[in-house]
Design an enzyme around this catalytic site. Sequence first.
Site, short mmCIF file in Angstrom:
data_model
loop_
_atom_site.label_atom_id
_atom_site.label_comp_id
_atom_site.label_asym_id
_atom_site.label_seq_id
_atom_site.Cartn_x
_atom_site.Cartn_y
_atom_site.Cartn_z
N TYR A 63 16.85 14.92 4.40
CA TYR A 63 17.31 14.49 3.20
C TYR A 63 18.70 14.81 2.82
O TYR A 63 19.57 14.19 2.30
CB TYR A 63 16.42 15.47 2.05
CG TYR A 63 16.57 15.04 0.67
CD1 TYR A 63 16.46 13.74 0.30
CD2 TYR A 63 17.03 16.08 -0.10
CE1 TYR A 63 16.42 13.39 -1.22
CE2 TYR A 63 17.29 15.67 -1.47
CZ TYR A 63 17.17 14.45 -2.06
OH TYR A 63 17.35 14.15 -3.31
N GLY A 110 8.10 4.61 -14.85
CA GLY A 110 7.86 6.21 -14.82
C GLY A 110 8.96 6.99 -14.01
O GLY A 110 9.17 8.07 -14.07
N GLY A 119 15.09 5.07 -12.15
CA GLY A 119 15.84 3.81 -12.24
C GLY A 119 15.15 3.00 -13.47
O GLY A 119 15.92 2.29 -14.16
N GLY A 129 15.24 0.88 -6.91
CA GLY A 129 14.12 1.93 -7.44
C GLY A 129 13.76 1.89 -8.84
O GLY A 129 13.90 2.96 -9.56
N SER A 152 22.32 13.88 -4.40
CA SER A 152 21.77 14.82 -4.87
C SER A 152 22.38 16.25 -4.69
O SER A 152 23.20 16.17 -3.45
CB SER A 152 20.43 15.04 -4.04
OG SER A 152 19.79 16.22 -4.47
#
Length: 318
Positions: A189, A34, A37, A30, A162
């Site tokens: 998620y 911008g 990663g 990843g 997360s």
Amino acid sequence: MTDLNFHTEAMTVVKRWGDRIHGKTVVITGTSEGGLGATTALALAHAQPSKIFLLARNERKVSNVIKEIKEISPSTQVPFVSIELDDFDSVRKAAATILALTDTIDVLINNAGVMAIPWEKNKDGIEKTLAINHLGHFLLTKRLFPAIIAAGPGSRVVNLTSAGYKMGPFRFDDWNFSDGREYNPFASYAQSKTANILFTVALAKRAKDHGVLAFAVHPGYIPDTSLTKHMASVDADEMNRVSLENTGGKFAPDEPKSLQQGAATSIVAALSPDLASHSGAYLADCQIEEVRGYANDSKLAGKLWEISEKLVGESFGI
């Protein structure tokens, strides 16, 4: 490590412990320009590792990152490796490409991820969030594991997760959301992020005899990445509703971080000598944090490991 916190930036960590990655090999998924990663890779480049493998879907989005790394550290090799994490054949091909270019991997950072995407399955019939966020990284880690072992004691696997795991556990009885009929993007998620932590717990236990360390990292809420591109806005009310429904507990997004702040915890996990005796830990704001029971239960971690091997069609072998 006690002086590191929410506000710590990636370069602060590299300045402290960068010598630990100097001349060594890093693999990061990843890494598009911008993103988190890429920020992690650029910070690590200041420590002059021998190789930084940049994995992403699109080489065009990585070309400027490669250029910047070469400007920072001309001696560092920066191979781009194409990967589609939800396509297990692509993961196998990416791993083979990496292993053809290096015999050792000192740090693997499983950074790539998606959030709140519409219902979709990969070609194996697996819900895409789970396939990308967990299973693709599970398979990549498995395929690269001989080189991680070969790097010697202290090599590391860093799995980005997360605080969103708090919205729900892994759905062992229905991980595919009844083939989409019960799909909720935030529950999906949460499941994948819980899976990242459980994978870390199981890997730390199984890899101990090989000298390999594993850590799960919550980078924080970083609005400057593309992670939330599928959402018109961050729907805190819906996140809280899903959390209450799935766990009985409330959930609210963190205060926002910059990319530099977000990358700091990944680099702490990759480099800090203070973590050597804490393999399997979950880190947030550059510190070890406790997690909810459903995310660190060793029996559940073992159960997920078995499911993951079945879904990717390969035994990890440890």
